[in-house]
Design a protein around this motif. Structure first.
Motif, PDB file in Angstrom:
ATOM      1  N   LYS A 182      29.131  -2.092  51.766  1.00  0.00           N
ATOM      2  CA  LYS A 182      29.148  -1.833  53.210  1.00  0.00           C
ATOM      3  C   LYS A 182      30.316  -2.587  53.829  1.00  0.00           C
ATOM      4  O   LYS A 182      30.439  -3.802  53.661  1.00  0.00           O
ATOM      5  N   VAL A 183      31.179  -1.868  54.550  1.00  0.00           N
ATOM      6  CA  VAL A 183      32.395  -2.494  55.075  1.00  0.00           C
ATOM      7  C   VAL A 183      32.500  -2.439  56.600  1.00  0.00           C
ATOM      8  O   VAL A 183      33.315  -3.146  57.188  1.00  0.00           O
ATOM      9  N   VAL A 184      31.699  -1.593  57.231  1.00  0.00           N
ATOM     10  CA  VAL A 184      31.662  -1.505  58.696  1.00  0.00           C
ATOM     11  C   VAL A 184      30.206  -1.306  59.105  1.00  0.00           C
ATOM     12  O   VAL A 184      29.486  -0.505  58.494  1.00  0.00           O
ATOM     13  N   ASP A 185      29.784  -2.025  60.145  1.00  0.00           N
ATOM     14  CA  ASP A 185      28.404  -1.925  60.629  1.00  0.00           C
ATOM     15  C   ASP A 185      28.449  -2.182  62.134  1.00  0.00           C
ATOM     16  O   ASP A 185      28.831  -3.268  62.560  1.00  0.00           O
ATOM     17  N   TYR A 186      28.062  -1.193  62.939  1.00  0.00           N
ATOM     18  CA  TYR A 186      28.175  -1.378  64.382  1.00  0.00           C
ATOM     19  C   TYR A 186      27.115  -0.599  65.139  1.00  0.00           C
ATOM     20  O   TYR A 186      26.475   0.315  64.602  1.00  0.00           O
ATOM     21  N   ASP A 187      26.926  -0.993  66.387  1.00  0.00           N
ATOM     22  CA  ASP A 187      25.992  -0.332  67.301  1.00  0.00           C
ATOM     23  C   ASP A 187      26.808   0.190  68.477  1.00  0.00           C
ATOM     24  O   ASP A 187      27.361  -0.585  69.250  1.00  0.00           O
ATOM     25  N   ARG A 188      26.883   1.498  68.586  1.00  0.00           N
ATOM     26  CA  ARG A 188      27.750   2.077  69.619  1.00  0.00           C
ATOM     27  C   ARG A 188      27.145   2.040  71.023  1.00  0.00           C
ATOM     28  O   ARG A 188      27.786   2.474  71.984  1.00  0.00           O
ATOM     29  N   SER A 189      25.923   1.521  71.139  1.00  0.00           N
ATOM     30  CA  SER A 189      25.297   1.437  72.465  1.00  0.00           C
ATOM     31  C   SER A 189      25.602   0.113  73.163  1.00  0.00           C
ATOM     32  O   SER A 189      25.273  -0.054  74.337  1.00  0.00           O
ATOM     33  N   THR A 190      26.245  -0.815  72.462  1.00  0.00           N
ATOM     34  CA  THR A 190      26.445  -2.156  73.011  1.00  0.00           C
ATOM     35  C   THR A 190      27.665  -2.224  73.932  1.00  0.00           C
ATOM     36  O   THR A 190      28.582  -1.412  73.850  1.00  0.00           O
ATOM     37  N   GLU A 191      27.661  -3.238  74.767  1.00  0.00           N
ATOM     38  CA  GLU A 191      28.802  -3.469  75.648  1.00  0.00           C
ATOM     39  C   GLU A 191      30.033  -3.881  74.855  1.00  0.00           C
ATOM     40  O   GLU A 191      31.162  -3.555  75.230  1.00  0.00           O
ATOM     41  N   SER A 192      29.826  -4.585  73.757  1.00  0.00           N
ATOM     42  CA  SER A 192      30.965  -4.997  72.940  1.00  0.00           C
ATOM     43  C   SER A 192      31.669  -3.790  72.335  1.00  0.00           C
ATOM     44  O   SER A 192      32.904  -3.765  72.246  1.00  0.00           O
ATOM     45  N   PHE A 193      30.895  -2.770  71.941  1.00  0.00           N
ATOM     46  CA  PHE A 193      31.528  -1.556  71.417  1.00  0.00           C
ATOM     47  C   PHE A 193      32.297  -0.838  72.527  1.00  0.00           C
ATOM     48  O   PHE A 193      33.428  -0.370  72.311  1.00  0.00           O
ATOM     49  N   LYS A 194      31.713  -0.761  73.697  1.00  0.00           N
ATOM     50  CA  LYS A 194      32.393  -0.101  74.816  1.00  0.00           C
ATOM     51  C   LYS A 194      33.688  -0.821  75.183  1.00  0.00           C
ATOM     52  O   LYS A 194      34.676  -0.192  75.570  1.00  0.00           O
ATOM     53  N   SER A 195      33.710  -2.147  75.019  1.00  0.00           N
ATOM     54  CA  SER A 195      34.937  -2.893  75.319  1.00  0.00           C
ATOM     55  C   SER A 195      36.015  -2.598  74.286  1.00  0.00           C
ATOM     56  O   SER A 195      37.207  -2.607  74.611  1.00  0.00           O
ATOM     57  N   LEU A 196      35.612  -2.301  73.040  1.00  0.00           N
ATOM     58  CA  LEU A 196      36.581  -1.905  72.027  1.00  0.00           C
ATOM     59  C   LEU A 196      37.227  -0.573  72.394  1.00  0.00           C
ATOM     60  O   LEU A 196      38.435  -0.382  72.198  1.00  0.00           O
ATOM     61  N   ILE A 197      36.443   0.346  72.917  1.00  0.00           N
ATOM     62  CA  ILE A 197      36.977   1.643  73.350  1.00  0.00           C
ATOM     63  C   ILE A 197      38.020   1.448  74.431  1.00  0.00           C
ATOM     64  O   ILE A 197      39.096   2.071  74.417  1.00  0.00           O
ATOM     65  N   GLU A 198      37.746   0.555  75.369  1.00  0.00           N
ATOM     66  CA  GLU A 198      38.648   0.325  76.500  1.00  0.00           C
ATOM     67  C   GLU A 198      39.991  -0.253  76.077  1.00  0.00           C
ATOM     68  O   GLU A 198      40.974  -0.134  76.802  1.00  0.00           O
ATOM     69  N   LYS A 199      40.050  -0.844  74.901  1.00  0.00           N
ATOM     70  CA  LYS A 199      41.292  -1.422  74.397  1.00  0.00           C
ATOM     71  C   LYS A 199      41.987  -0.510  73.388  1.00  0.00           C
ATOM     72  O   LYS A 199      43.032  -0.870  72.849  1.00  0.00           O
TER      73      LYS A 199
END
Length: 235
Positions: A182-199
């Motif tokens: 496993k090399v990537v693990d994320y939750d797309r509902s989080t604010e941290s994920f949304k901040s990645l989108i913004e950058k």
């Protein structure tokens, strides 16, 4: 990683790939997989279940789905007819020198800023030894969530050998796997994920990556890539 450790990992991976090839023929399902709900997305012979976004760009040879270099230089992707929501996707891929490709999932074409363009989250496929992005390199490395999250502690992916990938989408929880790790693990509902989108390059796309379901897309950006044993299980 020292040279001896790297060589050991490469030899081990080669052994795993060779054993897997003998254990189960490509583009087939075992009786156990069928019982667990797996379905083939590629039968090794036809384009059944797929549509080309542009004419040409792909061919089937020796049970492999191969990207053909476009004569016009345009990107020519291929996409599933069906859409999927919660699933585990398994596929084998073979990269060559300077391969740059990817597998996109939860793909739709209804983003207002790029209406009609098929876009989605992407499992990056790359020859890291010979192809380097001039910008955001780690975020666009092999098995990464393209432009958003870099892959962690990868087993090596060998050129001209079959590598094994998995993408698991369980509602908002998503994972990337490469050659058993496993090399990537994320939750797309989080604010941290949304901040990645913004950058990222997706910042102009409202609600990017939030589609509940979508197509699966294979990229042809003009470099060699081969796929086989593409199969999916609904979760």
């Amino acid at each position: 990683m020292n040279i001896s450790r790297l060589c050991f990992n490469i030899i081990l991976l080669q052994g795993i790939c060779i054993f897997g090839a003998f254990a189960q023929p490509p583009n087939t399902l075992t009786s156990q997989e069928k019982a667990l709900g797996w379905s083939l997305l590629f039968d090794g012979k036809t384009f059944n279940g797929w549509k080309k976004i542009a004419e040409g760009g792909w061919e089937i040879k020796n049970g492999e789905l191969l990207a053909v270099k476009p004569e016009n230089g345009k990107q020519m992707d291929i996409i599933t007819n069906a859409q999927f929501d919660n699933f585990e996707l398994f596929f084998e891929f073979k990269i060559s020198k300077e391969t740059n490709s990817g597998v996109k999932y939860l793909v739709t074409n209804d983003y207002e800023a790029q209406k009609g363009t098929f876009l989605g989250l992407e499992y990056q496929i790359l020859d890291e030894m010979n192809f380097k992005y001039p910008e955001r390199g780690e975020l666009r490395s092999l098995a990464s969530l393209y432009d958003l999250i870099s892959a962690d502690k990868k087993n090596p992916a060998l050129l001209e050998h079959w590598n094994i990938a998995r993408i698991i989408v369980n509602k908002n929880h998503i994972q990337h796997w490469l050659n058993g790790r496993k090399v990537v693990d994320y939750d797309r509902s989080t604010e941290s994920f949304k901040s990645l989108i913004e950058k990222s390059k997706y910042k102009s796309l409202k609600n990017f990556g939030q589609s509940k379901k979508g197509h699966i897309l294979l990229q042809n950006e003009g470099s060699p890539i081969a796929f086989r044993s593409i199969k999916i299980k609904w979760l």
